[in-house]
Design an enzyme around this catalytic site. Structure first.
Site, PDB file in Angstrom:
ATOM      1  N   ARG A   1     -28.493  16.554  -7.472  1.00 18.01           N
ATOM      2  CA  ARG A   1     -29.304  16.769  -8.677  1.00 18.01           C
ATOM      3  C   ARG A   1     -28.608  17.732  -9.645  1.00 18.01           C
ATOM      4  O   ARG A   1     -28.824  17.676 -10.852  1.00 18.01           O
ATOM      5  CB  ARG A   1     -30.678  17.306  -8.267  1.00 18.01           C
ATOM      6  CG  ARG A   1     -31.710  17.137  -9.327  1.00 18.01           C
ATOM      7  CD  ARG A   1     -33.040  17.680  -8.888  1.00 18.01           C
ATOM      8  NE  ARG A   1     -34.103  16.683  -8.972  1.00 18.01           N
ATOM      9  CZ  ARG A   1     -35.324  16.892  -8.534  1.00 18.01           C
ATOM     10  NH1 ARG A   1     -35.647  18.028  -7.956  1.00 18.01           N
ATOM     11  NH2 ARG A   1     -36.241  15.962  -8.653  1.00 18.01           N
TER      12      ARG A   1
ATOM     13  N   ASN B   1     -34.942  23.182   1.126  1.00 18.26           N
ATOM     14  CA  ASN B   1     -35.904  22.162   1.591  1.00 18.26           C
ATOM     15  C   ASN B   1     -35.433  20.714   1.415  1.00 18.26           C
ATOM     16  O   ASN B   1     -35.799  19.857   2.213  1.00 18.26           O
ATOM     17  CB  ASN B   1     -37.293  22.390   0.976  1.00 18.26           C
ATOM     18  CG  ASN B   1     -37.315  22.236  -0.507  1.00 18.26           C
ATOM     19  OD1 ASN B   1     -36.291  22.319  -1.173  1.00 18.26           O
ATOM     20  ND2 ASN B   1     -38.503  22.016  -1.051  1.00 18.26           N
TER      21      ASN B   1
ATOM     22  N   CYS C   1     -41.928  21.289  -3.058  1.00 18.14           N
ATOM     23  CA  CYS C   1     -42.476  21.977  -4.235  1.00 18.14           C
ATOM     24  C   CYS C   1     -43.557  21.174  -4.933  1.00 18.14           C
ATOM     25  O   CYS C   1     -44.445  21.741  -5.540  1.00 18.14           O
ATOM     26  CB  CYS C   1     -41.355  22.282  -5.211  1.00 18.14           C
ATOM     27  SG  CYS C   1     -40.494  20.791  -5.760  1.00 18.14           S
TER      28      CYS C   1
ATOM     29  N   HIS D   1     -38.466  15.728 -13.919  1.00 19.82           N
ATOM     30  CA  HIS D   1     -39.136  16.660 -13.009  1.00 19.82           C
ATOM     31  C   HIS D   1     -39.063  18.055 -13.630  1.00 19.82           C
ATOM     32  O   HIS D   1     -38.010  18.688 -13.619  1.00 19.82           O
ATOM     33  CB  HIS D   1     -38.398  16.613 -11.666  1.00 19.82           C
ATOM     34  CG  HIS D   1     -38.980  17.462 -10.607  1.00 19.82           C
ATOM     35  ND1 HIS D   1     -40.279  17.328 -10.166  1.00 19.82           N
ATOM     36  CD2 HIS D   1     -38.437  18.459  -9.856  1.00 19.82           C
ATOM     37  CE1 HIS D   1     -40.505  18.212  -9.205  1.00 19.82           C
ATOM     38  NE2 HIS D   1     -39.410  18.907  -9.002  1.00 19.82           N
TER      39      HIS D   1
ATOM     40  N   PRO E   1     -24.972  26.809  -1.762  1.00 26.81           N
ATOM     41  CA  PRO E   1     -26.140  26.306  -1.018  1.00 26.81           C
ATOM     42  C   PRO E   1     -26.971  27.464  -0.477  1.00 26.81           C
ATOM     43  O   PRO E   1     -26.530  28.617  -0.461  1.00 26.81           O
ATOM     44  CB  PRO E   1     -25.501  25.515   0.129  1.00 26.81           C
ATOM     45  CG  PRO E   1     -24.169  26.158   0.338  1.00 26.81           C
ATOM     46  CD  PRO E   1     -23.731  26.721  -0.985  1.00 26.81           C
ATOM     47  N   SER E   2     -28.156  27.131   0.000  1.00 23.17           N
ATOM     48  CA  SER E   2     -28.986  28.149   0.657  1.00 23.17           C
ATOM     49  C   SER E   2     -28.309  28.606   1.950  1.00 23.17           C
ATOM     50  O   SER E   2     -27.722  27.804   2.677  1.00 23.17           O
ATOM     51  CB  SER E   2     -30.362  27.566   0.983  1.00 23.17           C
ATOM     52  OG  SER E   2     -31.048  28.427   1.866  1.00 23.17           O
TER      53      SER E   2
ATOM     54  N   GLU F   1     -35.973  25.347 -11.651  1.00 20.70           N
ATOM     55  CA  GLU F   1     -36.951  24.473 -10.980  1.00 20.70           C
ATOM     56  C   GLU F   1     -37.612  25.329  -9.916  1.00 20.70           C
ATOM     57  O   GLU F   1     -36.992  25.628  -8.892  1.00 20.70           O
ATOM     58  CB  GLU F   1     -36.243  23.319 -10.290  1.00 20.70           C
ATOM     59  CG  GLU F   1     -35.333  22.514 -11.174  1.00 20.70           C
ATOM     60  CD  GLU F   1     -36.075  21.451 -11.931  1.00 20.70           C
ATOM     61  OE1 GLU F   1     -37.044  20.909 -11.398  1.00 20.70           O
ATOM     62  OE2 GLU F   1     -35.692  21.205 -13.079  1.00 20.70           O
TER      63      GLU F   1
HETATM   64  P1  NAD Z   1     -35.270  31.153  -2.729  1.00 25.29           P
HETATM   65  O1  NAD Z   1     -35.617  31.531  -4.129  1.00 25.29           O
HETATM   66  O2  NAD Z   1     -35.519  32.131  -1.659  1.00 25.29           O
HETATM   67  O3  NAD Z   1     -33.700  30.809  -2.619  1.00 25.29           O
HETATM   68  C1  NAD Z   1     -33.116  29.777  -3.367  1.00 25.29           C
HETATM   69  C2  NAD Z   1     -31.635  30.062  -3.559  1.00 25.29           C
HETATM   70  O4  NAD Z   1     -31.485  31.230  -4.368  1.00 25.29           O
HETATM   71  C3  NAD Z   1     -30.860  30.335  -2.264  1.00 25.29           C
HETATM   72  O5  NAD Z   1     -29.605  29.685  -2.341  1.00 25.29           O
HETATM   73  C4  NAD Z   1     -30.686  31.841  -2.284  1.00 25.29           C
HETATM   74  O6  NAD Z   1     -29.538  32.287  -1.600  1.00 25.29           O
HETATM   75  C5  NAD Z   1     -30.524  32.078  -3.781  1.00 25.29           C
HETATM   76  N1  NAD Z   1     -30.786  33.458  -4.229  1.00 25.29           N
HETATM   77  C6  NAD Z   1     -31.659  34.354  -3.700  1.00 25.29           C
HETATM   78  N2  NAD Z   1     -31.586  35.523  -4.399  1.00 25.29           N
HETATM   79  C7  NAD Z   1     -30.667  35.329  -5.370  1.00 25.29           C
HETATM   80  C8  NAD Z   1     -30.149  36.157  -6.412  1.00 25.29           C
HETATM   81  N3  NAD Z   1     -30.548  37.429  -6.574  1.00 25.29           N
HETATM   82  N4  NAD Z   1     -29.223  35.649  -7.253  1.00 25.29           N
HETATM   83  C9  NAD Z   1     -28.805  34.367  -7.119  1.00 25.29           C
HETATM   84  N5  NAD Z   1     -29.233  33.543  -6.136  1.00 25.29           N
HETATM   85  C10 NAD Z   1     -30.162  34.014  -5.284  1.00 25.29           C
HETATM   86  O7  NAD Z   1     -35.994  29.765  -2.470  1.00 25.29           O
HETATM   87  P2  NAD Z   1     -36.046  28.925  -1.107  1.00 25.29           P
HETATM   88  O8  NAD Z   1     -36.890  29.678  -0.129  1.00 25.29           O
HETATM   89  O9  NAD Z   1     -34.677  28.529  -0.722  1.00 25.29           O
HETATM   90  O10 NAD Z   1     -36.800  27.599  -1.574  1.00 25.29           O
HETATM   91  C11 NAD Z   1     -38.190  27.447  -1.565  1.00 25.29           C
HETATM   92  C12 NAD Z   1     -38.755  27.523  -2.963  1.00 25.29           C
HETATM   93  O11 NAD Z   1     -38.084  26.585  -3.782  1.00 25.29           O
HETATM   94  C13 NAD Z   1     -40.215  27.175  -3.025  1.00 25.29           C
HETATM   95  O12 NAD Z   1     -40.884  28.076  -3.867  1.00 25.29           O
HETATM   96  C14 NAD Z   1     -40.207  25.772  -3.637  1.00 25.29           C
HETATM   97  O13 NAD Z   1     -41.398  25.449  -4.297  1.00 25.29           O
HETATM   98  C15 NAD Z   1     -39.039  25.846  -4.531  1.00 25.29           C
HETATM   99  N6  NAD Z   1     -38.512  24.506  -4.837  1.00 25.29           N
HETATM  100  C16 NAD Z   1     -38.712  23.984  -6.075  1.00 25.29           C
HETATM  101  C17 NAD Z   1     -38.259  22.713  -6.398  1.00 25.29           C
HETATM  102  C18 NAD Z   1     -38.471  22.127  -7.772  1.00 25.29           C
HETATM  103  O14 NAD Z   1     -37.877  21.083  -8.057  1.00 25.29           O
HETATM  104  N7  NAD Z   1     -39.278  22.720  -8.650  1.00 25.29           N
HETATM  105  C19 NAD Z   1     -37.595  21.952  -5.419  1.00 25.29           C
HETATM  106  C20 NAD Z   1     -37.397  22.511  -4.166  1.00 25.29           C
HETATM  107  C21 NAD Z   1     -37.862  23.804  -3.887  1.00 25.29           C
END
Ligand code: NAD
Length: 494
Positions: free
Chosen positions: A174, A166, A298, A463, A190-191, A264
């Site tokens: 960060r 996002n 988030c 944060h 990265p994602s 996070e």
């Molecule tokens: P996600 O958990 O689906 O994926 C995040 C990352 O984790 C991706 O790079 C993904 O490939 C990786 N991942 C997935 N499974 C994994 C595993 N088994 N082992 C290691 N890595 C793995 O999250 P998303 O959909 O990319 O992001 C959205 C979420 O992130 C929302 O819940 C949002 O609230 C949260 N978010 C939080 C903050 C914060 O600062 N608290 C900031 C931004 C987003």
């Protein structure tokens, strides 16, 4: 990062070509991969390029490179490490348009906000570089005569940074900037939804003098590449931003090696509006906090508790703002408030949440359906009234442009409802009464509270989420020290 007013800045456009990107390991772009992930524009489905889907052998090479580079990197004076960071931030500023253009196209962010993200990322790296001359230990009082005790802060070692989609570019900084200035080395994954901006980041790092192995980048999916990175025995800290489910899973995997984690995670931020609030300010700030990045932030307001007396007036103002929202494809349309959701799963999740709210008895007063557009994952900005505390729409993170509202009888009721949540990242309150504001500061159990302003954190803050919103935090002095561990020295004089 602050917010919609800045997103309406004049827009400059540049274009990035289609191509295959390469992992960056030990200072080199590594040729070839047997598998690739295709990246598409969520606003229109256009193909943008391909990034490697890295297997465990590639992850191993990246971690080993970071591990090998770390002792030499740690021995450099912090101010020299900061110098390399400043080279990176200068290169980011030099490629501002290209970088913001790819963020627009792979994440669906509106162009002004993408440019804010790029600028903020460069500023964040400079901010963390400034800490080089401010990293401090402590001198402790000993129980013994003629003894001096020192508490030193040392780097943790080799860091794995796993990113969400996002704010994909900012999240690199960060993780990377505090890790590097404190003497750690890093491997970033990265994602899979938004990797190209990270590969462009690697290209601008390659143009600096940063020593090989200090920063490494591997593309890939979570269950394969991410899992291999977290499970690697030479990773000393996993810093992860993403969903609660993935965070919990990462903690389990890391736990097998007793690897430290910094998590996070998600949020369900409450916005409390009291009867004495400035109505226009509250409506605009809550609206900004909900449509920014199409609700995919988030820390932004996900549920509203408003005192009965102001309920109808607030709904009327919010309705007008929601109805006036311009949304579409930011890669071809200018002056938008909102782009698409990130993918089909995101669109389905938001649609299901709204349907569930309807069947639970809430009323959709604006929006409430997939937008009528030829392609892309667009959902109408949606306002829901008559929400109640037990409904999923008030309890689960929606991560879309949907705002449910519940009327309450008092500040105490609002605070109790706000705290009754799995999440504890951010919260906000709108009131002109200092006593109510101070009571909210005392009683809200969240990592951040915004008073009379939209939710968005500053780089010098901290944060950090409570409850299931995370473990540890980021930004400022306290975020910096998350990348260090202590070493206590006892010096006995003769
Ligand atoms: P996600 O958990 O689906 O994926 C995040 C990352 O984790 C991706 O790079 C993904 O490939 C990786 N991942 C997935 N499974 C994994 C595993 N088994 N082992 C290691 N890595 C793995 O999250 P998303 O959909 O990319 O992001 C959205 C979420 O992130 C929302 O819940 C949002 O609230 C949260 N978010 C939080 C903050 C914060 O600062 N608290 C900031 C931004 C987003």
């Amino acid at each position: 990062m602050s917010v919609l007013s800045e997103t309406r800045a004049p827009v400059e456009v540049s274009k990035v070509g289609l191509r295959d990107y390469r992992n960056f390991i030990d200072g080199t772009f590594v040729e070839g991969s047997s598998r690739y992930i295709e990246v598409t524009n969520p606003a229109n489905g256009a193909s943008l390029g391909r990034v490697p889907e890295s297997g465990p052998d590639v992850v191993d090479a990246a971690v080993r490179a970071a591990h090998k580079a770390q002792p030499t990197w740690e021995k450099l004076p912090a101010v020299q490490r900061a110098g390399y960071l400043r080279q990176i931030s200068a290169n980011i500023r030099g490629r501002r348009l290209e970088l913001s253009d790819i963020i627009v196209r792979e994440q669906g962010k509106v162009r002004g906000l993408a440019q804010v993200e790029v600028d903020f990322t460069a500023d964040y790296i400079d901010y963390m570089a400034e800490w080089a001359r401010r990293l401090e230990g402590e001198v402790l009082t000993s129980d013994r005569p003629n003894e001096t005790m020192l508490l030193l802060r040392k780097p943790i070692g080799t860091v794995a940074g796993i990113l969400p989609w996002n704010f994909p570019f900012f999240l690199i900084a960060r993780k990377l900037a505090p890790a590097l200035v404190t003497g750690n080395t890093i491997v970033i994954k990265p994602s899979e939804e938004t990797p190209i901006n990270a590969f462009m980041f690697a290209e601008l790092v390659a143009e600096t003098d940063l020593p090989a192995g200090v920063f490494n980048l591997v593309g890939g999916r979570g269950a394969t590449t991410g899992e291999a990175l977290v499970a690697h025995t030479e990773i000393d800290l996993v810093t992860f931003t993403g969903s609660i489910a993935t965070g919990a899973h990462i903690m389990q995997t890391a736990g097998k090696n007793l690897t430290r984690v910094n998590l996070e995670l998600g949020g369900k931020a409450p916005a409390i509006v009291l009867a004495d609030a400035d109505l226009d300010l509250a409506a605009k700030a809550i609206y900004d906090s909900r449509v920014i990045n199409t609700g995919q932030v988030c820390n932004c307001a996900e549920r509203v508790y408003v005192e009965h007396r102001l309920h109808d007036a607030l709904v009327e103002k919010l309705q007008a703002l929601f109805r006036a929202t311009r949304y579409g494809d930011p890669s071809v349309e200018e002056d938008l408030h909102m782009g698409p959701l990130i993918n089909q799963a995101g669109l389905d999740k938001v649609g299901r949440a709204v349907e569930q709210a309807r069947s639970d008895g809430a009323t959709v007063v604006t929006g409430g359906k997939i937008a009528d557009r030829p392609s892309g994952f667009h959902y109408e900005p949606t306002l829901i009234v008559g929400a109640r505390a037990e409904m999923d729409i008030m309890r689960r993170e929606t991560f879309g442009p949907v705002l449910p509202i519940q009327a309450v009888g008092s500040l105490d009721e609002a605070i109790d409802l706000a705290n009754d949540s799995d999440y504890g990242l951010t919260s906000s309150i709108y009131t002109n009464n200092i006593n109510f504001a101070l009571r909210a500061c005392r009683d809200l159990k969240f990592g951040e509270t915004y008073i009379n302003r939209e939710n968005f954190e500053a780089m010098q803050g901290f944060h950090a989420g409570r409850r299931k919103s995370g473990i540890g935090g980021a930004d400022g002095k306290h975020g910096l020290y998350e990348f260090t561990e202590t070493h206590v020295i006892y010096i006995q004089a003769r």
